[in-house]
Structure formats: structure tokens, C-alpha cells
Scaffold this motif. Structure first.
Motif, PDB file in Angstrom:
ATOM      1  N   ALA A 187      -2.356   4.745  -6.336  1.00  0.00           N
ATOM      2  CA  ALA A 187      -3.550   4.691  -5.502  1.00  0.00           C
ATOM      3  C   ALA A 187      -4.386   5.940  -5.725  1.00  0.00           C
ATOM      4  CB  ALA A 187      -3.176   4.571  -4.033  1.00  0.00           C
ATOM      5  N   GLY A 188      -5.678   5.744  -5.849  1.00  0.00           N
ATOM      6  CA  GLY A 188      -6.552   6.898  -5.982  1.00  0.00           C
ATOM      7  C   GLY A 188      -6.627   7.681  -4.684  1.00  0.00           C
ATOM      8  N   TYR A 189      -6.759   8.961  -4.831  1.00  0.00           N
ATOM      9  CA  TYR A 189      -6.832   9.847  -3.666  1.00  0.00           C
ATOM     10  C   TYR A 189      -5.661   9.611  -2.713  1.00  0.00           C
ATOM     11  CZ  TYR A 189     -11.626  10.125  -5.378  1.00  0.00           C
ATOM     12  OH  TYR A 189     -12.727  10.269  -6.165  1.00  0.00           O
ATOM     13  N   PRO A 190      -4.422   9.816  -3.167  1.00  0.00           N
ATOM     14  CA  PRO A 190      -3.265   9.568  -2.296  1.00  0.00           C
ATOM     15  C   PRO A 190      -3.261  10.466  -1.067  1.00  0.00           C
ATOM     16  CG  PRO A 190      -2.608  10.725  -4.297  1.00  0.00           C
ATOM     17  CD  PRO A 190      -4.029  10.313  -4.503  1.00  0.00           C
ATOM     18  N   TRP A 191      -3.918  11.630  -1.179  1.00  0.00           N
ATOM     19  CA  TRP A 191      -3.972  12.532  -0.022  1.00  0.00           C
ATOM     20  C   TRP A 191      -4.847  11.951   1.107  1.00  0.00           C
ATOM     21  CZ3 TRP A 191      -8.973  14.257   0.748  1.00  0.00           C
ATOM     22  CH2 TRP A 191      -9.844  14.109  -0.347  1.00  0.00           C
ATOM     23  N   ALA A 227     -11.134   2.361  16.718  1.00  0.00           N
ATOM     24  CA  ALA A 227     -10.661   3.315  15.708  1.00  0.00           C
ATOM     25  C   ALA A 227      -9.785   2.606  14.683  1.00  0.00           C
ATOM     26  CB  ALA A 227      -9.880   4.446  16.396  1.00  0.00           C
ATOM     27  N   LEU A 228      -8.952   1.664  15.133  1.00  0.00           N
ATOM     28  CA  LEU A 228      -8.114   0.892  14.209  1.00  0.00           C
ATOM     29  C   LEU A 228      -8.979   0.072  13.246  1.00  0.00           C
ATOM     30  CD1 LEU A 228      -5.239  -0.047  13.431  1.00  0.00           C
ATOM     31  CD2 LEU A 228      -5.496  -1.896  15.115  1.00  0.00           C
ATOM     32  N   ALA A 229     -10.056  -0.511  13.760  1.00  0.00           N
ATOM     33  CA  ALA A 229     -10.956  -1.280  12.900  1.00  0.00           C
ATOM     34  C   ALA A 229     -11.620  -0.364  11.868  1.00  0.00           C
ATOM     35  CB  ALA A 229     -12.006  -1.985  13.759  1.00  0.00           C
ATOM     36  N   ALA A 230     -12.019   0.846  12.275  1.00  0.00           N
ATOM     37  CA  ALA A 230     -12.667   1.771  11.342  1.00  0.00           C
ATOM     38  C   ALA A 230     -11.717   2.168  10.216  1.00  0.00           C
ATOM     39  CB  ALA A 230     -13.140   3.003  12.108  1.00  0.00           C
ATOM     40  N   VAL A 231     -10.457   2.463  10.565  1.00  0.00           N
ATOM     41  CA  VAL A 231      -9.473   2.830   9.545  1.00  0.00           C
ATOM     42  C   VAL A 231      -9.219   1.650   8.605  1.00  0.00           C
ATOM     43  CG1 VAL A 231      -7.059   3.484   9.179  1.00  0.00           C
ATOM     44  CG2 VAL A 231      -8.384   4.581  10.996  1.00  0.00           C
ATOM     45  N   THR A 232      -9.130   0.437   9.173  1.00  0.00           N
ATOM     46  CA  THR A 232      -8.867  -0.751   8.356  1.00  0.00           C
ATOM     47  C   THR A 232      -9.995  -0.997   7.364  1.00  0.00           C
ATOM     48  OG1 THR A 232      -7.644  -1.737  10.209  1.00  0.00           O
ATOM     49  CG2 THR A 232      -8.353  -3.217   8.437  1.00  0.00           C
ATOM     50  N   TYR A 233     -11.239  -0.897   7.796  1.00  0.00           N
ATOM     51  CA  TYR A 233     -12.377  -1.113   6.900  1.00  0.00           C
ATOM     52  C   TYR A 233     -12.434  -0.022   5.830  1.00  0.00           C
ATOM     53  CZ  TYR A 233     -14.654  -5.032   9.236  1.00  0.00           C
ATOM     54  OH  TYR A 233     -14.961  -6.278   9.726  1.00  0.00           O
ATOM     55  N   ALA A 234     -12.128   1.206   6.228  1.00  0.00           N
ATOM     56  CA  ALA A 234     -12.164   2.297   5.255  1.00  0.00           C
ATOM     57  C   ALA A 234     -11.116   2.093   4.160  1.00  0.00           C
ATOM     58  CB  ALA A 234     -11.934   3.630   5.970  1.00  0.00           C
ATOM     59  N   LEU A 235      -9.901   1.708   4.557  1.00  0.00           N
ATOM     60  CA  LEU A 235      -8.842   1.494   3.575  1.00  0.00           C
ATOM     61  C   LEU A 235      -9.149   0.273   2.702  1.00  0.00           C
ATOM     62  CD1 LEU A 235      -5.647   2.166   5.760  1.00  0.00           C
ATOM     63  CD2 LEU A 235      -6.722   3.706   4.098  1.00  0.00           C
ATOM     64  N   GLY A 276     -12.035   1.132   0.345  1.00  0.00           N
ATOM     65  CA  GLY A 276     -11.688   2.186  -0.598  1.00  0.00           C
ATOM     66  C   GLY A 276     -10.663   1.762  -1.647  1.00  0.00           C
ATOM     67  N   TYR A 277      -9.751   0.866  -1.270  1.00  0.00           N
ATOM     68  CA  TYR A 277      -8.646   0.557  -2.178  1.00  0.00           C
ATOM     69  C   TYR A 277      -8.578  -0.932  -2.572  1.00  0.00           C
ATOM     70  CZ  TYR A 277      -6.977   5.231  -1.022  1.00  0.00           C
ATOM     71  OH  TYR A 277      -6.876   6.586  -0.857  1.00  0.00           O
ATOM     72  N   GLY A 278      -8.893  -1.849  -1.661  1.00  0.00           N
ATOM     73  CA  GLY A 278      -8.811  -3.272  -1.986  1.00  0.00           C
ATOM     74  C   GLY A 278      -7.379  -3.703  -2.257  1.00  0.00           C
ATOM     75  N   GLY A 279      -7.218  -4.849  -2.939  1.00  0.00           N
ATOM     76  CA  GLY A 279      -5.883  -5.324  -3.304  1.00  0.00           C
ATOM     77  C   GLY A 279      -4.977  -5.513  -2.115  1.00  0.00           C
ATOM     78  N   ALA A 285       0.836  -1.204   0.000  1.00  0.00           N
ATOM     79  CA  ALA A 285       0.000   0.000   0.000  1.00  0.00           C
ATOM     80  C   ALA A 285       0.866   1.246   0.000  1.00  0.00           C
ATOM     81  CB  ALA A 285      -0.914  -0.017   1.224  1.00  0.00           C
ATOM     82  N   VAL A 286       1.958   1.231   0.734  1.00  0.00           N
ATOM     83  CA  VAL A 286       2.848   2.403   0.764  1.00  0.00           C
ATOM     84  C   VAL A 286       3.451   2.644  -0.613  1.00  0.00           C
ATOM     85  CG1 VAL A 286       4.979   3.332   1.749  1.00  0.00           C
ATOM     86  CG2 VAL A 286       3.370   2.081   3.216  1.00  0.00           C
ATOM     87  N   ILE A 287       3.844   1.567  -1.297  1.00  0.00           N
ATOM     88  CA  ILE A 287       4.431   1.717  -2.641  1.00  0.00           C
ATOM     89  C   ILE A 287       3.406   2.297  -3.606  1.00  0.00           C
ATOM     90  CG2 ILE A 287       5.323   0.419  -4.604  1.00  0.00           C
ATOM     91  CD1 ILE A 287       6.662  -1.453  -2.604  1.00  0.00           C
ATOM     92  N   GLU A 288       2.163   1.850  -3.515  1.00  0.00           N
ATOM     93  CA  GLU A 288       1.123   2.394  -4.393  1.00  0.00           C
ATOM     94  C   GLU A 288       0.946   3.890  -4.173  1.00  0.00           C
ATOM     95  OE1 GLU A 288      -2.564   0.378  -4.331  1.00  0.00           O
ATOM     96  OE2 GLU A 288      -1.709  -1.622  -4.652  1.00  0.00           O
ATOM     97  N   VAL A 289       0.963   4.301  -2.913  1.00  0.00           N
ATOM     98  CA  VAL A 289       0.821   5.740  -2.639  1.00  0.00           C
ATOM     99  C   VAL A 289       2.031   6.492  -3.152  1.00  0.00           C
ATOM    100  CG1 VAL A 289       0.676   7.466  -0.807  1.00  0.00           C
ATOM    101  CG2 VAL A 289      -0.695   5.378  -0.660  1.00  0.00           C
ATOM    102  N   ALA A 290       3.226   5.931  -2.930  1.00  0.00           N
ATOM    103  CA  ALA A 290       4.450   6.619  -3.355  1.00  0.00           C
ATOM    104  C   ALA A 290       4.529   6.759  -4.870  1.00  0.00           C
ATOM    105  CB  ALA A 290       5.669   5.862  -2.831  1.00  0.00           C
ATOM    106  N   LYS A 291       4.057   5.760  -5.611  1.00  0.00           N
ATOM    107  CA  LYS A 291       4.100   5.812  -7.085  1.00  0.00           C
ATOM    108  C   LYS A 291       2.870   6.481  -7.684  1.00  0.00           C
ATOM    109  CE  LYS A 291       7.047   1.763  -7.794  1.00  0.00           C
ATOM    110  NZ  LYS A 291       7.172   0.449  -8.464  1.00  0.00           N
ATOM    111  N   GLY A 292       1.955   6.888  -6.840  1.00  0.00           N
ATOM    112  CA  GLY A 292       0.770   7.568  -7.349  1.00  0.00           C
ATOM    113  C   GLY A 292      -0.241   6.651  -7.994  1.00  0.00           C
TER     114      GLY A 292
END
Length: 402
Positions: free
Chosen positions: A49-53, A90-98, A101-104, A40-47
Motif C-alpha cells: 500500500a502506498g503511504y503505509p504511514w 468521522a467514521l464516514a470521513a475515514v472510510t471515504y478517505a481510505l 486513496g487506496y481502492g481495491g 487492507a491490513v495485509i497490504e500495509v503489512a507487506k508494504g
């Protein structure tokens, strides 16, 4: 001279404690698992991933919450606090959101969430929570990829992460508790042996030295007018001293068993040397060895107190037995209670207090206090055939142990 008492192990140490594997000291052991989020970090770094912000701060939030949860999981008090469950939610909420939103590769955060739940939840809730996470990630993976094998793999990994970690941590804590319990039991055993030995020495030496002093005074008093009688007292002193050495050796090894008949004979001799008239009456059926041993200790301690403290000229020792119980009474006509009062009501010095505990462990009782008219009375009652096996264990391991 080296101490005869057992040495207490230092606190915090246990023999062969290194044989037990200990649990991880803190949550640092769980931090390397964050590398599962590298994709996931590599996807964000290479752009890619949608909505990297949103993805970048989401990964950062996940890492911070994950670290806080796993570190709190190693502190039992903090693990059960409400704040820990809020952070886990809160950790569960962030995990479900990611994941939604992104899958893979972002779905690999679910095994980390499961690991956190396994570290915090170690009760009946764990199975339901882990199963819910496994089904959820399988459904999300199916929605995002449509690959059933991918669904099963990520779901299985999520389920096993939580369950295995929970089992390992629970086992580690159990082993640590067993190690602490073993250490405490070892310390307790040594402390009980110290108590046994100190009480044996008190009862043995207190009585023996009192007899030696009384007989020495008698020898000095009668020597000018009857040398042969004085020499007889000196011979008795030698005999008492030799017997005391034998008893001390036996007390150290824990094999000495008292005899009521022997103690009654010694009581007659000690009382006569102190110019106290001994009156001994015994009735009832023969007593078992365990009961005789305990009553022998009572006779020894009570007569020692009469010789040392009572200023009496008569002492009555009465043993009255029935098939069920036996009663021993030692009464003098002296000035009253022993010189060493105990905080416990109606109980005299250290010896009487220890005897009270011994008889109580065998199902009996000991009372001590002023006699009805004058003097002091000690009364011991004991079952002839004690049902409590504590007496057998006590006399087998260490006679006279209180």
C-alpha cells in the motif's frame, strides 16, 4: 390455608418468554465484521500500500470509530445523542478517505460503514444515507478499477449491509417491546383480579358479619322473655351464614350476580334485627341484570353502614326508575357519616369508594354525604341500558369488580 388470591409473576419474568428471540446484548456481535478489512491490513503489512504511514493509522482509526459507534447503537439513549452522530460522521470521513486513496480491498470498509449507519439510523434518513453510500462506493470502484461488475457487487453489498442490519435490529427491538408489554399486561390482569377479589370479600363479609352480629345481639336480648323469637333469630343467623358461604364460593369463581330484590329483602331483615325501621319504595320499569347487580351492591354497602355506624331508627330505601336512568337513594336519620372516612370528598369508607369506581365504569355515579336534615344519604344513579361495555365485561368476568 393456601391463598385464594392469584400469585403475581416476578418482575422481569414472562411466561414462555424464551419463545421470543432477543436482540444482541451489545456491539460485540458486530466486531467480527472487521475481518473484512484483513486485505487492507495485509497490504500495509507487506508494504504494498502506498503511504503505509497513513494507511495503518487510518485502519486503526476506522476500527476504533467503528467499535464506538456500534456499541453506542445498542443503547437507545446514547444512540440518539449528538456525540454518536459525530462519531458516525468521522467514521464516514475515514472510510471515504481510505476508499479514494487506496481502492481495491479498501473499499470493503464501505459495507462496514453501511452496517454502522443501519445500526444507528432506523428512521426515514436511513434509505437516503444507504443509497448514497452504495452509489458512492460504486463510483469510486469504477474510477479505481474500471470494472462494472465490481462496481455493482460492492455497491449491492454496501446497500444490503445497512438495510438488513437495520431491519433485524428494529425487529428485535419490536419483539422485546412486545414481550415487555405482554408481561405488563399479565401483571395488570393479576392486580385487577386481586382488587376484584378483595373488594368482593369486603362487600360480602362486611355485610354478612354485620347482620350476624346484629341478629346475635337480638337473640341474646330477647331470649330471656321470648325463647321462640330468639330461636328464630338463631335460625336466621344459620341461614345468613350458609348463604355467605355460597356467595364466597361464587365470588372466588367470578360467577355471582346480585339481585336487587334479594338485596332489598336482606336489607329489611338486617334493619329490622337492628331495630331500624325499613321503608322501601320501588317504582319504574324492570331493570336489566347488570343494573340490578350494581344497585344490589349499593344497597348492601349502604345498609351495612346504617347498621354498623348510624345509630338510626329509620332507613328509607327508594328506587326510582325511568326508561333511561334509575336512581337509588338510601337515607337514614342517624348521627351522620360512616366511621371510616375516605380521602375523597363526600365519600365514606372503602366500600363506598369501590362502589363509586364501579358505577363510574358503567356510566353512572355515586354520591354520599350528610342528609339535608339529619343522618346520612347515599345516592346512586345508573343508565338503565349502559352504553359502556365495561359493565358487561366487569360483571361477566368478576361481579363486583371495581
Amino acid at each position: 390455608m393456601p391463598s385464594l388470591l392469584p400469585k403475581l409473576p416476578p418482575r422481569g419474568e414472562c411466561p414462555k418468554a424464551e419463545a421470543f428471540p432477543g436482540p444482541p446484548a451489545n456491539g460485540y456481535a458486530f466486531l467480527p465484521w472487521l475481518l473484512m478489512g484483513t486485505g487492507a491490513v495485509i497490504e500495509v503489512a507487506k508494504g504494498k500500500a502506498g503511504y503505509p504511514w497513513l494507511g495503518g493509522p487510518g485502519i486503526l482509526a476506522f476500527a476504533v470509530l467503528y467499535g464506538k459507534v456500534v456499541f453506542r447503537a445498542f443503547d437507545k439513549k446514547r444512540r440518539d445523542e449528538r456525540a454518536t452522530f459525530v462519531l458516525l460522521g468521522a467514521l464516514a470521513a475515514v472510510t471515504y478517505a481510505l476508499g479514494l486513496g487506496y481502492g481495491g480491498s479498501w473499499l470493503l470498509f464501505f459495507p462496514l460503514l453501511s452496517l454502522s449507519c443501519g445500526a444507528v439510523l432506523r428512521d426515514k434518513r436511513l434509505g437516503f444515507v444507504i443509497m448514497t453510500l452504495a452509489v458512492s462506493v460504486g463510483v469510486i470502484s469504477g474510477i479505481r478499477t474500471g470494472d462494472p461488475w465490481s462496481n455493482m457487487t460492492i455497491a449491492y453489498g454496501t446497500f444490503m449491509s445497512g438495510m438488513v442490519i437495520a431491519a433485524l435490529l428494529t425487529l428485535s427491538e419490536t419483539v422485546r417491546e412486545l414481550r415487555d408489554t405482554r408481561q405488563e399486561l399479565a401483571r395488570t390482569a393479576v392486580e385487577k383480579e386481586r382488587l376484584r377479589f378483595s373488594r368482593d370479600l369486603h362487600d360480602l363479609l362486611g355485610h354478612t358479619l354485620s347482620v350476624i352480629v346484629v341478629k346475635s345481639e337480638a337473640a341474646r336480648r330477647i331470649a330471656p322473655r321470648d325463647l321462640d323469637a330468639a330461636l328464630g333469630q338463631v335460625a336466621d343467623i344459620e341461614s345468613v351464614g350458609r348463604q355467605a358461604l355460597t356467595e364466597i364460593r361464587e365470588a372466588v369463581t367470578g360467577y355471582r350476580e346480585g339481585s336487587l330484590a334479594t338485596e332489598l329483602d336482606r336489607a329489611r331483615s338486617a334493619l329490622s334485627a337492628a331495630e331500624v325501621e325499613p321503608v322501601v319504595r320501588q317504582s319504574g320499569p324492570p331493570l336489566p341484570a347488570q343494573a340490578e347487580a350494581l344497585l344490589g351492591w349499593v344497597v348492601r354497602e349502604a345498609v351495612t353502614n346504617v347498621v354498623r355506624h348510624s345509630a338510626a331508627n329509620r332507613c328509607d330505601i327508594v328506587v326510582d326508575g325511568t326508561p333511561e336512568r334509575v336512581t337509588l337513594t338510601v337515607t337514614d336519620n342517624g348521627k351522620g357519616a360512616p366511621a371510616e372516612p375516605s380521602p375523597a370528598p363526600r365519600i365514606g369508607g372503602t366500600g363506598l369508594k369501590g362502589l363509586t369506581e364501579r358505577l363510574a365504569a358503567a356510566g353512572g355515579s355515586l354520591t354520599a354525604g350528610p342528609a339535608p336534615r339529619t343522618g346520612f344519604r347515599v345516592t346512586a344513579e345508573l343508565p338503565v341500558d349502559p352504553k359502556d361495555t365495561a359493565l358487561d365485561a366487569e360483571l361477566t368476568t368478576a361481579p363486583g369488580n371495581g
